[in-house]
Design an enzyme around this catalytic site. Structure first.
Site, short mmCIF file in Angstrom:
data_model
loop_
_atom_site.label_atom_id
_atom_site.label_comp_id
_atom_site.label_asym_id
_atom_site.label_seq_id
_atom_site.Cartn_x
_atom_site.Cartn_y
_atom_site.Cartn_z
CG ASP A 452 -1.13 0.49 -4.65
OD1 ASP A 452 -0.31 1.36 -4.58
OD2 ASP A 452 -1.01 -0.72 -4.77
CG ASP A 516 5.04 -3.08 -2.38
OD1 ASP A 516 3.93 -3.12 -1.42
OD2 ASP A 516 5.09 -2.80 -3.69
C1 DGJ Z 1 1.92 -2.19 -4.87
C2 DGJ Z 1 1.38 -2.00 -3.40
O1 DGJ Z 1 2.28 -1.58 -2.73
C3 DGJ Z 1 1.24 -3.63 -3.40
O2 DGJ Z 1 1.05 -3.90 -1.69
C4 DGJ Z 1 0.02 -4.02 -4.15
O3 DGJ Z 1 -1.21 -3.53 -3.84
C5 DGJ Z 1 0.48 -3.88 -5.45
N1 DGJ Z 1 0.57 -2.58 -5.83
C6 DGJ Z 1 -0.69 -4.19 -6.60
O4 DGJ Z 1 -0.52 -4.06 -7.72
#
Ligand code: DGJ
Length: 712
Positions: A452, A516
């Protein structure tokens, strides 16, 4: 006076040709990029001899070249902005050498400016399979004084005068790939990204269309930059009515100063022409992107069904609960269990812990081994979330090494999501991350990393100099170092969802977390934009909870399943909270995905719109494909629209298999749909291509999926 004889350079793809005019002491002149010309086709004469001198103009013709430069006759946008302490601000070439790498396909052009003392090397590689041109440009300082560089285009592309619009994508977290269509005109079209990574806001690619371009037909020109940092793109009008399109890395002031014999190498640019509209561009890009990737074991294995813990439990991690969740995931048919954020030292929420990459023994007293073994014992792969580039000020790492974060002396440390960015180009930071991520990979049966990057860069200085470019290159090196030592591990590129989706990072990774936002209505357009540039098997698409956490909208399981089906399918909810009937639904979508993934992936994708709020996507080949239709708002008309599928073979008949819904009872609103669901029925390919398939009635937010197969 007769014109000097002309020399031309031609690159040929399957459906495309690029033609340049050569001379020994000039950059090659752009003459053509477009539909494939018959072998041997060249202009009748040089561009110079074709053109009269317009009034009040230079007496010398200064045409658009493959690398236009500033200050020696060219008034348009240059591909280079550079100087030596104010000197050598103008450039032009005095020598041009051409070296063929593969006849008619790949060429290296070396351009020397003896006055400004620079060398430009342009490599062009037109892959006939994808009709995609890979361009890269390097600049070398041949002088003994430093050369400051402000702009170096990866390529400058000729776009013909009938171009009318450019389709680019903007967005934000939870709202990626928001299509923006701008008219081309005499005004410059320009997009710039200074967020330090690819960004949600500004996708580093676009498609240029003529008036007649549709999803399926008409000329279209696509380009995307293979780079995960700052970038810039512009389209300028040229005085002959055509346009030229430049893309490259956006450089911060002072970011590149070349000493003698040092070079700046641009990111690669992928550019493609298709006579077959937006889908033609997408298919070319999909083939080109697939060719850039490397997989553990040499080839892509069927994309496993994920269960990702994030939206199911967020930071509420507990070993026993996660084990139950994993058992529930296996029962649903998941094949890979990904433990998301929250497992490491002091990471109980998003305010602390980043940088301390060891397991939190308060939550996992025996480490992650019991959970990982449980997952593997259930027959699933174990995946782990990391965010290596980041550090929370509230972490042991930051307390020990506050100087490791990117920063500018005298400026505040600006946090985003309570975090700062580590200076990856600092060898100590790099070694620390390799050691700690490596220790996890050594200790646990990890076969997948979700990598990430949850904030944009700012105050991105290191040692007083801008560190944007170095950060991207160091990140690529870190991915590669990890993959070299643990070659069986697959990596997902995520940046708060889709903030790092580009053709550069995919050479180091294997999947994108698209957004997300798992709301199925939003996902229809997000995924449609993604598919313009990247193939479906790289597109993380999950069934989430209802109501969706990002929008509050509630949607049926079938709509969520139908929208997730087309990508790399997964589940992002807590199976422990599913009712029995919901479990059965999820299971049936998992089973359907598994039965179809060979057709859905590594083949062709077509998309289209069939009226207000009805989007469709077909995957497979023209003889055998899965068709998904999504309704994102209630039909304004009384009757459902028809879906015309121009790629269907007009000589074939196709059998229809309804997959979702898959029973006559659910499709009983018309005799046709009831009949096709209950008795073998075929439909003419010509009818499908020209008139179209009638859809059943659909709810305001709904999906249908069917398989169409040409019968002998
Ligand atoms: C952002 C990501 O897009 C999510 O899927 C998740 O992994 C969160 N970060 C975790 O902090």
């Amino acid at each position: 006076m007769s014109a000097p004889p002309s020399r031309f350079l031609t690159l040929n793809g399957t459906h495309t040709t690029l033609l340049l005019e050569l001379s020994d002491n000039k950059a090659p002149i752009w003459r053509y990029w477009g539909e494939r010309l018959p072998d041997g086709t060249v202009p009748t004469c040089s561009l110079d001899s074709e053109r009269a001198v317009p009034s009040f103009s230079l007496d010398t013709n200064v045409p658009l070249t493959i690398f236009p430069t500033f200050g020696v006759g060219w008034y348009g946008a240059p591909a280079l902005l550079a100087h030596r302490d104010g000197q050598a601000f103008a450039q032009d070439f005095t020598r041009c050498d051409i070296t063929w790498v593969r006849p008619s396909e790949a060429v290296l052009m070396s351009l020397i400016d003896d006055v400004a003392q620079i060398k430009i090397e342009i490599s062009l590689n037109l892959d006939p399979k994808s009709d995609t041109l890979t361009c890269k440009t390097s600049l070398t300082n041949l002088g003994d004084q430093p050369l400051d560089v402000h702009w170096l285009a990866a390529a400058c592309l000729l776009i013909p005068a009938d171009a009318k619009t450019i389709r680019s994508y903007t967005g934000r977290h939870n709202h990626e790939f928001d299509l923006q269509i701008d008219a081309l005109s005499h005004a410059t079209w320009q997009r710039e990204n200074r967020r330090g990574l690819t960004s949600h806001d500004c996708v580093p690619g676009a498609v240029i269309c003529v008036a007649e371009t549709t999803c399926h037909t008409g000329p279209a020109y696509g380009a995307q930059l293979a780079w995960s940092g700052n970038h810039a793109a512009r389209v300028d009008h040229h005085q002959d009515g055509s346009y030229y399109w430049q893309l490259g890395e956006w450089l911060a002031p002072g970011e590149v100063r070349l000493r003698q014999d040092q070079s700046l190498i641009s990111p690669e640019l992928l550019a493609t022409f298709s006579p077959n509209g937006l889908n033609g561009i997408a298919q070319n890009f999909h083939t080109a992107i697939r060719a850039r990737m490397t997989w553990p074991g040499g080839s892509m294995k069927p994309r496993p069904v994920h269960l990702n813990t994030w939206e199911g439990v967020y930071f509420g991690l507990d070993q026993a609960a996660l084990m139950e969740m994993a058992s529930g995931a296996a029962e649903l048919g998941a094949e890979r269990f990904v433990l998301d954020d929250g497992w490491f030292h002091a990471r109980r929420n998003d305010q602390a812990g980043l940088g301390d990459w060891w397991v939190d023994t308060d939550v996992f007293p025996e480490g992650l081994t019991p959970l990982a073994n449980h997952v593997v014992g259930l027959g699933m792969e174990f995946g782990l979330w990391v965010e290596p580039e980041m550090v929370n000020p509230n972490s042991d790492l930051f307390r020990a090494h506050p100087d490791w974060a990117l920063q500018i002396a005298g400026r505040p440390l600006l946090t985003a999501r309570n975090q700062l960015v580590q200076d990856l180009a600092n060898p100590a930071v790099f070694a620390y991350l390799l050691k700690h991520v490596g220790a996890l990979l050594d200790a646990l049966p990890i076969s997948y990393l979700k990598w990430d990057h949850n904030r944009d860069l700012t105050t991105a200085g290191s040692g007083g100099l801008p560190a944007y470019r170095g950060q991207v290159l160091a990140a690529y090196r870190l991915f590669d170092a990890i993959r070299q030592r643990w070659p069986d591990v697959e990596i997902e590129a995520c940046a708060g969802g889709g903030g790092r989706i580009d053709a550069g990072i995919i050479q180091h990774t294997h999947r994108f977390w698209t957004s997300d936002c798992i709301d199925a209505v939003s996902r229809v357009s997000i995924q449609s934009g993604f598919l313009q540039f990247f193939p479906p098997e790289l597109m993380g698409s999950h069934i989430g909870t209802s109501p969706a956490h990002s929008t509050g909208r509630a949607q049926s399981m079938d709509f969520r399943g139908g929208v997730a089906l087309g990508g790399h399918f997964g589940i992002e909810l807590d199976p422990r909270h599913l009712r029995l009937s919901e479990k059965e639904k999820v299971k049936s979508w998992v089973e359907l995905y598994k039965s179809l993934r060979d057709t859905l992936h590594i083949r062709q994708t077509w998309q289209g719109d069939a009226g207000d709020g009805l989007h469709w996507q077909a995957q497979g080949n023209s003889a055998d494909f899965v068709l998904s239709a999504f309704r994102t708002r209630p039909n304004p008309d009384r009757y459902p629209p028809k879906i015309a599928l121009p790629f269907a073979d007009p000589r074939a008949r196709y059998s229809i298999t309804w997959l979702a819904p898959n029973s006559g009872a659910q499709l009983n609103d018309s005799n046709f749909h009831r009949a096709t669901a209950t008795t073998p029925t075929t439909i003419s390919g010509a009818w499908l291509a020209r008139s179209g398939l009638a859809l059943p009635l659909m709810m305001g937010e709904d999906a249908v999926v069917l398989k169409l197969t040409a019968v002998p």
